[in-house]
Design an enzyme around this catalytic site. Structure first.
Site, short mmCIF file in Angstrom:
data_model
loop_
_atom_site.label_atom_id
_atom_site.label_comp_id
_atom_site.label_asym_id
_atom_site.label_seq_id
_atom_site.Cartn_x
_atom_site.Cartn_y
_atom_site.Cartn_z
N ASP A 94 0.86 -1.19 0.00
CA ASP A 94 0.00 0.00 0.00
C ASP A 94 0.90 1.24 0.00
O ASP A 94 1.65 1.43 -0.93
CB ASP A 94 -0.99 -0.11 1.16
CG ASP A 94 -1.89 -1.35 0.94
OD1 ASP A 94 -2.78 -1.26 0.09
OD2 ASP A 94 -1.65 -2.40 1.55
N HIS A 125 11.00 0.48 -4.89
CA HIS A 125 10.33 -0.70 -5.47
C HIS A 125 11.26 -1.40 -6.44
O HIS A 125 12.32 -0.87 -6.79
CB HIS A 125 9.04 -0.25 -6.19
CG HIS A 125 9.29 0.90 -7.14
ND1 HIS A 125 9.15 2.21 -6.75
CD2 HIS A 125 9.72 0.91 -8.42
CE1 HIS A 125 9.47 3.00 -7.78
NE2 HIS A 125 9.83 2.24 -8.80
N CYS A 182 4.47 -8.32 -1.77
CA CYS A 182 4.18 -7.17 -0.91
C CYS A 182 5.46 -6.93 -0.13
O CYS A 182 6.55 -7.13 -0.66
CB CYS A 182 2.94 -7.43 -0.04
SG CYS A 182 3.06 -8.93 0.96
N SER A 185 -9.69 -5.91 -13.14
CA SER A 185 -9.87 -6.00 -14.60
C SER A 185 -8.87 -5.08 -15.30
O SER A 185 -8.36 -5.39 -16.38
CB SER A 185 -11.31 -5.70 -15.00
OG SER A 185 -11.65 -4.40 -14.63
N CYS A 212 11.86 5.78 -8.46
CA CYS A 212 11.10 6.73 -9.27
C CYS A 212 9.71 6.88 -8.66
O CYS A 212 9.32 6.11 -7.79
CB CYS A 212 10.99 6.24 -10.73
SG CYS A 212 9.76 4.94 -10.99
#
Ligand SMILES: [Zn+2]
Length: 134
Positions: A32, A40, A73, A57, A124
Site C-alpha cells: 500500500d 520498489h 508485498c 480487470s 522513481c
C-alpha cells in the site's frame, strides 16, 4: 475432466533477478503506502492490496501481453499471496483463460527480502515503473 484450480508457485529473489527483464514477465507490487517511501523493484506495476479487487480487470488489461505474473508485498506473507489468489480466482470465475496468463507466482520474502539481499531498488515516482532506474 474437471479443470484444476490454478496453482500459485513461489519464486526466489535470485530467480526473479535473472528473469525480470524478459518481456513476458510482469511484477505486481501490492504494497500500500510503503511503495511511495521504500522504493520498489524496477519495472514493477503498482496495484495496492487495499483497492486490488476494484482494479483487477484493469490489471488484466495491463498485463495482456504477459504470461507470468510475480506478486509481492513487503514480506509476501499475507497481501502478496492473497492478491495472487484473488487474480487466480478471477481468471477462473470469468473464464478469462484468453488473458494468456499461464503462471502466477509470489516472490519469496517480498520486497523487504529483495532489498535486504542488496538487489536493485528503483525510487522513481511513476505508478507503473518503466524500470529505467534500477
Ligand atoms: Zn521505478
Amino acid at each position: 475432466m474437471k479443470k484444476m484450480a490454478r496453482s500459485i508457485s513461489y519464486i526466489t529473489g535470485s530467480q526473479l533477478l535473472s528473469i525480470r527483464r524478459q518481456p513476458n514477465i510482469a511484477i505486481i507490487d501490492v504494497r500500500d503506502d510503503e511503495r511511495s517511501y521504500d522504493g520498489h523493484i524496477g519495472g514493477s506495476l503498482h496495484f495496492a492490496s487495499d483497492s486490488f479487487s476494484e482494479n483487477i480487470s484493469n490489471l488484466v488489461q495491463q498485463v495482456k501481453d504477459k504470461d507470468t505474473l510475480v506478486f509481492h508485498c513487503a514480506l509476501s506473507q499475507v497481501r502478496g499471496p492473497t492478491c495472487a489468489r484473488r487474480l487466480a480466482n478471477y481468471l477462473e470465475d470469468f473464464k478469462k483463460d484468453d488473458a494468456g496468463i499461464k503462471n502466477i507466482m509470489v516472490l519469496e520474502r517480498g520486497f523487504n527480502g529483495w532489498e535486504a539481499s542488496g538487489r536493485p531498488v528503483c525510487r522513481c515516482s511513476d505508478v507503473h515503473c518503466k524500470g529505467e532506474g534500477a
